[in-house]
Motif scaffolding. Sequence first.
Motif, PDB file in Angstrom:
ATOM      1  N   PRO A   1     -26.374   3.106  35.338  1.00  0.00           N
ATOM      2  CA  PRO A   1     -26.936   2.995  36.685  1.00  0.00           C
ATOM      3  C   PRO A   1     -27.874   4.165  36.986  1.00  0.00           C
ATOM      4  O   PRO A   1     -27.702   5.268  36.488  1.00  0.00           O
ATOM      5  N   VAL A   2     -28.893   3.900  37.818  1.00  0.00           N
ATOM      6  CA  VAL A   2     -29.814   4.953  38.240  1.00  0.00           C
ATOM      7  C   VAL A   2     -29.130   5.801  39.308  1.00  0.00           C
ATOM      8  O   VAL A   2     -28.666   5.288  40.330  1.00  0.00           O
ATOM      9  N   ALA A   3     -29.064   7.125  39.037  1.00  0.00           N
ATOM     10  CA  ALA A   3     -28.341   8.018  39.946  1.00  0.00           C
ATOM     11  C   ALA A   3     -29.272   8.813  40.842  1.00  0.00           C
ATOM     12  O   ALA A   3     -28.822   9.422  41.811  1.00  0.00           O
ATOM     13  N   GLY A   4     -30.564   8.830  40.534  1.00  0.00           N
ATOM     14  CA  GLY A   4     -31.492   9.585  41.364  1.00  0.00           C
ATOM     15  C   GLY A   4     -32.895   9.526  40.804  1.00  0.00           C
ATOM     16  O   GLY A   4     -33.086   9.299  39.607  1.00  0.00           O
ATOM     17  N   GLU A   5     -33.875   9.726  41.665  1.00  0.00           N
ATOM     18  CA  GLU A   5     -35.277   9.716  41.252  1.00  0.00           C
ATOM     19  C   GLU A   5     -35.962  10.933  41.858  1.00  0.00           C
ATOM     20  O   GLU A   5     -35.780  11.235  43.049  1.00  0.00           O
ATOM     21  N   TYR A   6     -36.748  11.606  41.038  1.00  0.00           N
ATOM     22  CA  TYR A   6     -37.412  12.836  41.444  1.00  0.00           C
ATOM     23  C   TYR A   6     -38.839  12.794  40.906  1.00  0.00           C
ATOM     24  O   TYR A   6     -39.168  12.013  40.011  1.00  0.00           O
ATOM     25  N   ASP A   7     -39.672  13.675  41.416  1.00  0.00           N
ATOM     26  CA  ASP A   7     -41.027  13.758  40.865  1.00  0.00           C
ATOM     27  C   ASP A   7     -40.991  14.330  39.445  1.00  0.00           C
ATOM     28  O   ASP A   7     -41.633  13.804  38.544  1.00  0.00           O
TER      29      ASP A   7
ATOM     30  N   VAL B   1     -28.583   7.335  34.832  1.00  0.00           N
ATOM     31  CA  VAL B   1     -30.002   7.539  34.541  1.00  0.00           C
ATOM     32  C   VAL B   1     -30.633   8.310  35.696  1.00  0.00           C
ATOM     33  O   VAL B   1     -30.465   7.946  36.863  1.00  0.00           O
ATOM     34  N   LEU B   2     -31.329   9.384  35.351  1.00  0.00           N
ATOM     35  CA  LEU B   2     -32.158  10.098  36.311  1.00  0.00           C
ATOM     36  C   LEU B   2     -33.603   9.758  35.982  1.00  0.00           C
ATOM     37  O   LEU B   2     -34.016   9.807  34.821  1.00  0.00           O
ATOM     38  N   ARG B   3     -34.380   9.423  37.018  1.00  0.00           N
ATOM     39  CA  ARG B   3     -35.754   8.982  36.780  1.00  0.00           C
ATOM     40  C   ARG B   3     -36.757  10.004  37.304  1.00  0.00           C
ATOM     41  O   ARG B   3     -36.495  10.721  38.272  1.00  0.00           O
ATOM     42  N   ALA B   4     -37.923  10.029  36.625  1.00  0.00           N
ATOM     43  CA  ALA B   4     -39.007  10.929  37.002  1.00  0.00           C
ATOM     44  C   ALA B   4     -40.230  10.117  37.390  1.00  0.00           C
ATOM     45  O   ALA B   4     -40.698   9.280  36.606  1.00  0.00           O
ATOM     46  N   ARG B   5     -40.746  10.346  38.578  1.00  0.00           N
ATOM     47  CA  ARG B   5     -41.944   9.626  39.016  1.00  0.00           C
ATOM     48  C   ARG B   5     -43.200  10.161  38.322  1.00  0.00           C
ATOM     49  O   ARG B   5     -44.160   9.430  38.096  1.00  0.00           O
ATOM     50  N   ARG B   6     -43.177  11.477  37.969  1.00  0.00           N
ATOM     51  CA  ARG B   6     -44.381  12.078  37.394  1.00  0.00           C
ATOM     52  C   ARG B   6     -44.199  12.483  35.933  1.00  0.00           C
ATOM     53  O   ARG B   6     -44.840  11.940  35.055  1.00  0.00           O
ATOM     54  N   GLU B   7     -43.308  13.432  35.659  1.00  0.00           N
ATOM     55  CA  GLU B   7     -43.163  13.914  34.287  1.00  0.00           C
ATOM     56  C   GLU B   7     -41.722  14.301  33.991  1.00  0.00           C
ATOM     57  O   GLU B   7     -40.967  14.692  34.894  1.00  0.00           O
ATOM     58  N   VAL B   8     -41.396  14.214  32.703  1.00  0.00           N
ATOM     59  CA  VAL B   8     -40.132  14.741  32.175  1.00  0.00           C
ATOM     60  C   VAL B   8     -40.483  15.987  31.359  1.00  0.00           C
ATOM     61  O   VAL B   8     -41.371  15.960  30.507  1.00  0.00           O
TER      62      VAL B   8
END
Length: 555
Positions: free
Chosen positions: A8-14, A262-269
């Motif tokens: 599951p997606v736990a959070g989204e950040y730039d 899953v932690l997601r990145a809107r811009r870069e990892v």
Amino acid sequence: MRSSSSAPVAGEYDYLVIGAGSAGCAVAGRLAENPTISVAVIESGGCDDHYLIWTPVGLAKTVVKPGPYNYGYYSEPQAALGGRTNYQPRGRVLGGSSSVNGMVYIRGHHKDYDDWAAQGCHGWSFNDVLPYFRRSENNRRFAGTDNPWHGTEGPLYVNDLRSPNPFAKSFLQAAEQAGHKLNDDFNGAEQEGFGYYQVTQHNGERWNAARAYLHRGEAANGRYNNGRTNLHVLTETQALRLVFDGRRAVGVVVVRGGVEQVLRARREVIVSGGVFNSPQLLLASGIGPAEHLRSFGVEVLQDLPGVGENLQDHLDIVINTQLDSTDLFGATLRGGLRLLREIRRYRRDRTGMLTSNFVEAGAFVKSRPEVERPDLNLVFTVALIGNRNMGSRRKLGHGYSGHVCVLRPESRGFVRLRSPDVRDAPLIDTQLMSAPRDMETLIAGIHIMRDVLGQPAMRDLGGREMRSESFADEASLRAFVRDHADCLYHPVGTCRMGPDTDRLAVVDPELRVRGVEGLRVVDCSIMPTLIGGNTNAPAMMIGEKAADMIRAAAR
């Protein structure tokens, strides 16, 4: 391809920064200065709020063996060292290895960075990186001055030792007697010479990268009380593998409290796991030598043969001298009584022996006159230090040690997967002393160090040189090196930076991973060659510079 994960997606950040070591803290802290973007820092270890970390001499406990703050890796057996393994301490806590290291503030020689630029790493010459060193640094010696080499307003406190050991002073006097020049600033115009080290301390306490860039507070009492709601610090969170949408990195699978998310990145990892863990994560995510990946059943996303290659570390040997003085550290009854008095002193005014970083003085010297820059680092330590062949602390007692370190070794090792699960230690093969020149340079340094230690300022203090028979002839000396040489815990190079023409370069000079998008590596693994000095300050410089690159790309 690799478009999602079942977790599951736990959070989204730039921005996601994987690893809260020296470089990771720096890049995350700088990016978070923009309040309109969100940054998450993912750290497999815990919080750094512990007296063993804040108290400088605590490193004697945190660095010597694996534990809650230290991965404590070991290399494969080394053929040139008689089958011995190399111990590889790495910080596993906020601040990474800056939380367990010797706190020495050294940048390396100016020409080290000019070499990078000459190899095609444009933008990485010394003149290019000096502003980032200065931006990072808050050097109290130069407060109120406009020093061209040092910064005085950065987040990283740098200070002179509060309570220098009298034996360190004698060591510098001996260096003068041996005909060497003194140098009061290894990070100024000239590196060569003998002198005291400056340290990353403030008010007698360790000032690690987390304190500098994440906590941003004098006391740093709160776990994450950094005053920035857009900076999220996730401790005890293990990154397992990167997530891609096509060929673009969009997140990372982590495990927290035994649950995969899953932690997601809107811009870069941004991968900042360090010289061992950054290539390990890339490999586990399908980026690396294709044949190696397939042998572990890892689907190949990008065939990059340089991932894990080019491992370099400083080669080190120790000359120990036993001397019964409680001014020197040692595991004895008298030493314990002295330590109790020093604890009271430290609690009272943050001075005394507990502020010592053990490695208080040293030198940068040339093994041969024709060498263009110092290729040896001599280090004076106010305790007996050595590898596992040296015996127990209680048996050794009190004394001092002289380290001899080869600054630019020719030997190259590698890092590989031991299993596709990054929770297993990576396979580390340092290939230490596989290049014959490294032994010759080390032996030259041993002669220089013994000459200094044999001068009246040190000789008249008394003491007994341990294993003196090892220096009787050339054969004995070489056997001593094979039996006792080791790494100095400054590994670099496993995700090396280089131009497009370098087939083994993992990242370009903007630190972007080749062949994919939205992914950078930001730590000492990007160094194409080892610098002539400790790697903590350069790691923060890399994080500072990367932050500017990332901000520029987002405009």
